[in-house]
Scaffold this motif. Structure first.
Motif, short mmCIF file in Angstrom:
data_model
loop_
_atom_site.label_atom_id
_atom_site.label_comp_id
_atom_site.label_asym_id
_atom_site.label_seq_id
_atom_site.Cartn_x
_atom_site.Cartn_y
_atom_site.Cartn_z
N GLY A 1 45.76 29.51 16.47
CA GLY A 1 46.19 28.11 16.48
C GLY A 1 47.42 27.81 15.66
O GLY A 1 47.41 26.89 14.83
N ALA A 2 48.50 28.57 15.85
CA ALA A 2 49.73 28.34 15.10
C ALA A 2 50.54 27.21 15.71
O ALA A 2 50.45 26.91 16.90
CB ALA A 2 50.57 29.61 15.06
N VAL A 3 51.35 26.57 14.87
CA VAL A 3 52.28 25.53 15.30
C VAL A 3 53.67 26.16 15.41
O VAL A 3 54.13 26.83 14.48
CB VAL A 3 52.30 24.35 14.31
CG1 VAL A 3 53.34 23.32 14.72
CG2 VAL A 3 50.92 23.71 14.23
N VAL A 4 54.35 25.96 16.53
CA VAL A 4 55.65 26.58 16.79
C VAL A 4 56.74 25.52 16.72
O VAL A 4 56.63 24.45 17.36
CB VAL A 4 55.67 27.27 18.17
CG1 VAL A 4 57.05 27.85 18.46
CG2 VAL A 4 54.63 28.38 18.22
N LEU A 5 57.79 25.80 15.94
CA LEU A 5 58.99 24.96 15.88
C LEU A 5 60.08 25.65 16.69
O LEU A 5 60.56 26.73 16.31
CB LEU A 5 59.44 24.77 14.43
CG LEU A 5 58.53 24.00 13.49
CD1 LEU A 5 59.15 23.91 12.11
CD2 LEU A 5 58.25 22.60 14.03
N LEU A 6 60.50 25.04 17.78
CA LEU A 6 61.57 25.57 18.62
C LEU A 6 62.85 24.79 18.29
O LEU A 6 62.98 23.61 18.63
CB LEU A 6 61.21 25.44 20.10
CG LEU A 6 62.24 25.98 21.10
CD1 LEU A 6 62.49 27.46 20.88
CD2 LEU A 6 61.80 25.70 22.53
N ARG B 1 54.11 29.92 29.16
CA ARG B 1 53.25 30.87 28.45
C ARG B 1 53.22 30.57 26.95
O ARG B 1 52.17 30.66 26.31
CB ARG B 1 53.73 32.28 28.70
CG ARG B 1 52.90 33.35 28.00
CD ARG B 1 53.40 34.73 28.34
NE ARG B 1 52.68 35.74 27.59
CZ ARG B 1 52.91 37.05 27.67
NH1 ARG B 1 53.84 37.50 28.51
NH2 ARG B 1 52.21 37.90 26.94
N LEU B 2 54.36 30.20 26.38
CA LEU B 2 54.41 29.89 24.95
C LEU B 2 53.60 28.64 24.62
O LEU B 2 52.88 28.60 23.60
CB LEU B 2 55.86 29.71 24.50
CG LEU B 2 56.09 29.35 23.03
CD1 LEU B 2 55.58 30.45 22.11
CD2 LEU B 2 57.57 29.08 22.77
N SER B 3 53.69 27.62 25.45
CA SER B 3 52.96 26.38 25.19
C SER B 3 51.45 26.57 25.30
O SER B 3 50.68 25.92 24.59
CB SER B 3 53.42 25.29 26.16
OG SER B 3 53.11 25.65 27.50
N LEU B 4 51.01 27.48 26.16
CA LEU B 4 49.58 27.75 26.30
C LEU B 4 49.05 28.62 25.16
O LEU B 4 47.85 28.60 24.88
CB LEU B 4 49.31 28.43 27.64
CG LEU B 4 49.57 27.60 28.90
CD1 LEU B 4 49.34 28.44 30.15
CD2 LEU B 4 48.71 26.35 28.92
N SER B 5 49.92 29.37 24.50
CA SER B 5 49.48 30.28 23.45
C SER B 5 49.38 29.62 22.09
O SER B 5 48.59 30.06 21.24
CB SER B 5 50.44 31.48 23.36
OG SER B 5 50.51 32.17 24.60
N CYS B 6 50.17 28.58 21.82
CA CYS B 6 50.20 27.96 20.49
C CYS B 6 49.40 26.67 20.49
O CYS B 6 49.03 26.13 21.53
CB CYS B 6 51.65 27.70 20.07
SG CYS B 6 52.52 26.49 21.10
N LYS B 7 49.14 26.18 19.29
CA LYS B 7 48.42 24.91 19.13
C LYS B 7 49.30 23.73 19.50
O LYS B 7 48.89 22.84 20.24
CB LYS B 7 47.94 24.78 17.68
CG LYS B 7 47.13 23.54 17.38
CD LYS B 7 45.77 23.60 18.03
CE LYS B 7 44.91 22.41 17.61
NZ LYS B 7 43.58 22.46 18.26
N THR C 1 56.77 21.00 26.04
CA THR C 1 56.78 20.71 24.60
C THR C 1 55.88 19.51 24.32
O THR C 1 55.78 18.58 25.13
CB THR C 1 58.21 20.41 24.12
OG1 THR C 1 58.76 19.34 24.89
CG2 THR C 1 59.09 21.64 24.27
N ASP C 2 55.23 19.54 23.16
CA ASP C 2 54.36 18.44 22.77
C ASP C 2 55.13 17.25 22.22
O ASP C 2 54.69 16.11 22.34
CB ASP C 2 53.35 18.92 21.72
CG ASP C 2 52.41 19.97 22.30
OD1 ASP C 2 51.98 19.79 23.45
OD2 ASP C 2 52.14 20.96 21.62
#
Length: 403
Positions: free
Chosen positions: A318-323, A342-348, A376-377
């Motif tokens: 459940g990591a948070v990703v900053l792009l 794929r990246l959005s489904l892998s991260c929190k 993106t959220d």
């Protein structure tokens, strides 16, 4: 030591020069006390002053206590004793218009702080003149700090960028905790703890007196940053790397680990480089590891490399990703769409920081921006100190905000 002269026998004011040298070290960031300066003067008086190399090691032994300050001491000493390149560095420091980006990248670690420390001479105090006090309406006036916080990083001078870098140390990213599958005992819990209840009943011959309760355990998430260092992001990526360096060293952050990557034409892991305490050494290590500075942009290829090599080991809990990118993709948009999905489904949560939002008339016209938006959220600006401070307010909320 033969041929050595005592401190009181030397011409000039050597003791005052040692004190001035210690002041230059303090301005360069070395923690130095008055007792150490006194020990240095006594050590030179006892050992004598005959060779520059002996004088170098005497001052280093008495004034330096940390290994991280050795590089700064070496640079300040070389400039203090009139290194042949000192005048050139001083001219570049006093004339920002003549300074080039290529020359800044070739500087050695801690050399910039040493030059600024020696060039910063105290100005004599001016006499205070009596003047009449006038009261003005300051409702619509701006102070220097408020103007700096709202100023675009690209429009700042060298001195303003240095002040903004120091102001970044106070910024934090409060991440909401993640609810784990594990349970912890709690008097006001929502679920019955059957194992604890049975253990307590065995002490009373199998009689259940009270039902034990539990609740899900919460833990801090991991933070992963993907920073674009292409030509269109050169100014913002440097200041944001300072921001990530402060986050990597912050001990009061509510995340477990910070992992940082840079990408332009390829993906580079800079996590170890950012964990160095000295900011100059950390950014110098980042520039050596990332060989694609100010090049092209291949966001899809970089996300594909991250998804294949790092996604499972870094985003599994459940990591948070900053792009951090402007979204100006030069590759295949369909490939970018697959990797962003794929990246959005892998991260929190996937938080996009885009400096192009500084424009009031911003619209997702570029193909790369339109491709990344659905995955993106939330989308935020990162062009000023105020915009970076607003990101913390959004991250502190557990609610997903649509981009």
């Amino acid at each position: 030591m033969t041929g050595a002269r005592r401190l009181e026998e030397t011409e000039g004011r050597l003791a005052e020069n040692i004190v001035h040298f210690a002041r230059a070290l303090r301005k360069a960031g070395v923690k130095l006390g008055t007792a150490q300066v006194e020990d240095a003067v006594r050590a030179v008086e006892a050992a004598g002053f005959s060779r520059k190399q002996d004088f170098y090691f005497i001052l280093r032994a008495t004034l330096i206590n940390r290994a991280a300050d050795l590089q700064i001491f070496h640079q300040v000493f070389a400039m203090f004793w009139r290194d042949p390149e000192f005048l050139e560095h001083l001219i570049h420091l006093l004339s920002p218009a003549l300074r080039r980006e290529e020359e800044e990248q070739k500087r050695k670690p801690a050399e910039r702080r040493a030059t600024e420390a020696l060039a910063d001479t105290p100005t004599p105090p001016r006499p205070v003149k009596e003047r009449q006090e006038i009261e003005i309406e300051a409702q619509f006036s701006w102070s220097a700090s408020e103007t700096l916080r709202a100023m675009d990083f690209e429009q700042m001078s060298a001195a303003e960028l240095a002040e903004a870098t120091r102001a970044l140390r106070a910024l934090r990213l409060p991440l909401p905790p993640i609810r784990s599958r594990r349970l912890v005992a709690a008097p006001q819990g929502r679920f019955p703890d059957l194992r604890a209840t049975l253990r307590a009943s065995m002490r009373r011959g199998g009689e259940i007196e009270q039902l034990a309760l539990c609740k899900p355990r919460t833990r801090a998430p991991d933070l992963v940053a993907l920073c674009d260092i292409s030509g269109s992001m050169s100014v913002y990526s440097r200041i944001l790397l300072h921001f990530l360096h402060n986050l990597a060293l912050a001990r009061d952050g509510n995340w477990r680990h910070l992992h940082a990557f840079t990408f332009g034409t390829r993906l580079t892991n800079i996590t170890r480089a950012l964990h160095r305490k000295d900011p100059d050494l950390a950014l110098d290590a980042v520039s050596r590891e990332a060989q694609d500075w100010q090049g092209g942009t291949r966001i899809g290829d970089a996300l594909e490399r991250f998804n294949k090599d790092w996604s499972r080991r870094l985003l599994g809990q459940g990591a948070v990703v900053l792009l951090i990118t402007d979204g100006l993709e030069r590759g295949d948009l369909d490939h970018l769409r697959q990797q962003a999905d794929r990246l959005s489904l892998s991260c929190k949560r996937l938080i996009w920081l885009n400096p192009l939002l500084r424009y009031d008339a911003f619209a997702p016209v570029a193909g790369g921006i339109r491709t990344l938006l659905p995955y993106t959220d939330s989308l935020h600006a990162c062009h000023s100190l105020d915009s970076l401070a607003d990101i913390g307010r959004v991250l502190s909320s557990a609610v997903r905000h649509p981009a």
